[in-house]
Design an enzyme around this catalytic site. Structure first.
Site, PDB file in Angstrom:
ATOM      1  N   ARG A  51      18.243 -33.709  16.987  1.00  0.00           N
ATOM      2  CA  ARG A  51      17.849 -32.662  17.872  1.00  0.00           C
ATOM      3  C   ARG A  51      16.679 -31.725  17.440  1.00  0.00           C
ATOM      4  O   ARG A  51      15.738 -31.566  18.144  1.00  0.00           O
ATOM      5  CB  ARG A  51      18.942 -32.045  18.270  1.00  0.00           C
ATOM      6  CG  ARG A  51      19.958 -32.405  19.260  1.00  0.00           C
ATOM      7  CD  ARG A  51      21.428 -31.983  19.094  1.00  0.00           C
ATOM      8  NE  ARG A  51      21.867 -32.915  17.655  1.00  0.00           N
ATOM      9  CZ  ARG A  51      22.370 -34.091  18.149  1.00  0.00           C
ATOM     10  NH1 ARG A  51      22.485 -34.498  18.882  1.00  0.00           N
ATOM     11  NH2 ARG A  51      22.772 -34.556  16.887  1.00  0.00           N
ATOM     12  N   THR A  52      17.056 -31.421  16.157  1.00  0.00           N
ATOM     13  CA  THR A  52      15.933 -30.333  15.526  1.00  0.00           C
ATOM     14  C   THR A  52      14.615 -30.856  15.512  1.00  0.00           C
ATOM     15  O   THR A  52      13.491 -30.149  16.069  1.00  0.00           O
ATOM     16  CB  THR A  52      16.392 -29.764  14.355  1.00  0.00           C
ATOM     17  OG1 THR A  52      17.693 -29.486  14.529  1.00  0.00           O
ATOM     18  CG2 THR A  52      15.728 -28.467  14.152  1.00  0.00           C
ATOM     19  N   LYS A  80       8.443 -39.448  -5.726  1.00  0.00           N
ATOM     20  CA  LYS A  80       7.725 -39.395  -6.819  1.00  0.00           C
ATOM     21  C   LYS A  80       7.932 -38.391  -7.762  1.00  0.00           C
ATOM     22  O   LYS A  80       7.080 -38.389  -8.922  1.00  0.00           O
ATOM     23  CB  LYS A  80       5.992 -39.782  -6.575  1.00  0.00           C
ATOM     24  CG  LYS A  80       5.946 -40.996  -5.667  1.00  0.00           C
ATOM     25  CD  LYS A  80       4.292 -41.010  -5.408  1.00  0.00           C
ATOM     26  CE  LYS A  80       4.106 -41.848  -4.235  1.00  0.00           C
ATOM     27  NZ  LYS A  80       2.644 -41.684  -3.727  1.00  0.00           N
ATOM     28  N   ARG A 101      13.138 -29.279   7.037  1.00  0.00           N
ATOM     29  CA  ARG A 101      14.604 -29.065   6.732  1.00  0.00           C
ATOM     30  C   ARG A 101      14.813 -29.731   5.405  1.00  0.00           C
ATOM     31  O   ARG A 101      14.084 -30.619   4.889  1.00  0.00           O
ATOM     32  CB  ARG A 101      15.324 -29.971   7.642  1.00  0.00           C
ATOM     33  CG  ARG A 101      16.941 -30.316   7.398  1.00  0.00           C
ATOM     34  CD  ARG A 101      17.501 -30.964   8.667  1.00  0.00           C
ATOM     35  NE  ARG A 101      17.676 -29.955   9.562  1.00  0.00           N
ATOM     36  CZ  ARG A 101      18.721 -30.382  10.630  1.00  0.00           C
ATOM     37  NH1 ARG A 101      19.161 -31.671  10.742  1.00  0.00           N
ATOM     38  NH2 ARG A 101      18.902 -29.619  11.646  1.00  0.00           N
ATOM     39  N   HIS A 129      20.420 -21.995   9.987  1.00  0.00           N
ATOM     40  CA  HIS A 129      19.799 -22.808  10.772  1.00  0.00           C
ATOM     41  C   HIS A 129      19.340 -21.871  11.856  1.00  0.00           C
ATOM     42  O   HIS A 129      19.915 -21.982  12.929  1.00  0.00           O
ATOM     43  CB  HIS A 129      20.743 -23.977  11.330  1.00  0.00           C
ATOM     44  CG  HIS A 129      20.165 -24.945  12.004  1.00  0.00           C
ATOM     45  ND1 HIS A 129      18.985 -24.900  12.533  1.00  0.00           N
ATOM     46  CD2 HIS A 129      20.692 -26.202  12.231  1.00  0.00           C
ATOM     47  CE1 HIS A 129      18.603 -26.266  13.121  1.00  0.00           C
ATOM     48  NE2 HIS A 129      19.585 -26.912  13.043  1.00  0.00           N
TER      49      HIS A 129
HETATM   50  N1   CP Z   1      21.762 -29.367  15.823  1.00  0.00           N
HETATM   51  C1   CP Z   1      21.320 -29.968  14.774  1.00  0.00           C
HETATM   52  O1   CP Z   1      20.734 -29.383  14.036  1.00  0.00           O
HETATM   53  O2   CP Z   1      21.319 -31.149  14.889  1.00  0.00           O
HETATM   54  P1   CP Z   1      20.504 -32.457  14.179  1.00  0.00           P
HETATM   55  O3   CP Z   1      21.155 -32.516  12.746  1.00  0.00           O
HETATM   56  O4   CP Z   1      20.511 -33.596  14.904  1.00  0.00           O
HETATM   57  O5   CP Z   1      19.021 -31.968  13.906  1.00  0.00           O
END
Ligand code: CP
Length: 309
Positions: A51-52, A80, A101, A129
């Site tokens: 999603r993100t 590396k 991320r 998040h």
């Molecule tokens: N909600 C969320 O962070 O989903 P993903 O891990 O799929 O990005």
């Protein structure tokens, strides 16, 4: 706005402005289709995501911009031995804004020192998040019409769940919010959030073990997955993973206008029989994630006023 690492980097006014902009995008998306022409978003995902990452990319493409990046650390030079700081420094030479991320808590904050462009934390370990929080706030605002005077139950892995930590921080700033934490004792909300946030601000909260004991009180139930990737011991994960499975029976005594949220991915926490219930809002969250990230990208690039009339 040069960075978004922690939800508290945003003032309540900035959050309100982002939600208003997202609502305007929902009402008239065509107006925004060329706002980010000639701009490039880099998505650097050192940890898996559906999603993100894809909502960030969809958001930038919907604004007329372009995207580049990687979806796993294994396809980058971090394998590396390149540091996260050097990676961000490099990619900030190729892009106008970065969403990253990383499995390590604090990695985006370290990377920020060398980024030449705005940097967004798209999830750092069990820590924060913030863009999921914006997604959640937009969903709550659209569904309930307000962000204050609510009782919200967080259920599941409250120890490692970064979406819970971030949403809790953000909601602690609105008035008359009651927090109910539903978890096994091994996955309780961290002490630092209780002491430094809830108790320091004298907020109303309680901790329970069973959904059925509190479901009648809740305006929102926020389900979460037990975060397998953050456990040191697989046996503990197996023992705890199915502690809570929300089904229609468990919500039969809920308020009529309860909303059921989940940041997803779901494993077993919500039975699929709930998906068609009008209280289920977790795929509305998915949809809202695209709009709020459009609003965020525009705002961070200072393009929020460059809209076609
Ligand atoms: N909600 C969320 O962070 O989903 P993903 O891990 O799929 O990005």
């Amino acid at each position: 706005m040069k960075y978004l690492i922690d939800p508290m980097d945003l003032s309540v006014k900035e959050i309100d402005d982002l939600i208003s902009l997202a609502q305007d995008i929902i009402d008239d998306p065509k107006k925004y289709q060329n706002v980010c022409q000639n701009k490039i978003l880099a998505t650097l995902f050192f940890e898996p995501s559906t999603r993100t990452r894809l909502s960030f990319e969809s958001a930038m493409l919907s604004l007329g911009g372009k995207v580049l990046g990687f979806s796993s650390a294994s396809s980058s030079s971090s394998t590396k031995g390149e540091s996260v700081t050097d990676t961000i420094w490099t990619v900030s030479c190729y892009s106008d804004i970065i969403a990253m991320r990383h499995p390590k808590e604090g990695a985006p904050l370290v990377a920020l020192k060398r980024s030449k462009v705005p940097l967004i934390n798209a999830g750092d370990g069990g820590h924060n998040h913030p863009t999921q929080t914006l997604t959640d706030l937009l969903t709550i605002k659209r569904e309930k019409g307000r962000l204050d005077n609510l009782t919200i139950g967080f259920c599941g892995d409250l120890k490692f769940g970064r979406t819970v930590h971030s949403l809790l921080k953000a909601m602690s700033r609105y008035s008359n919010i009651k927090f109910v934490f539903i978890s096994p004792k091994e996955l309780n909300i961290p002490e630092y959030l209780k002491k430094d946030l809830l108790e320091a601000k004298n907020l109303d909260y309680k901790e329970v073990h069973k959904i059925e004991d509190v479901i009648e009180e809740l305006d929102i139930i926020y389900m979460t997955r037990v975060q397998k990737e953050r456990f040191f011991n697989e046996q503990d994960y197996i023992r705890l993973k199915d502690t809570y499975i929300l089904d229609l029976k468990k919500i039969e005594n809920s308020k009529k206008d309860l909303i059921i949220m989940h940041p997803l991915p779901r494993v077993n926490e919500i039975a699929t029989e709930v998906d068609d219930d009008p209280r289920a809002k977790y795929f509305d969250q998915v949809q809202n994630g695209r709009y709020i990230r459009m609003a965020l990208i525009m705002t961070m690039l200072e393009l929020q006023n460059e809209v076609e009339k």
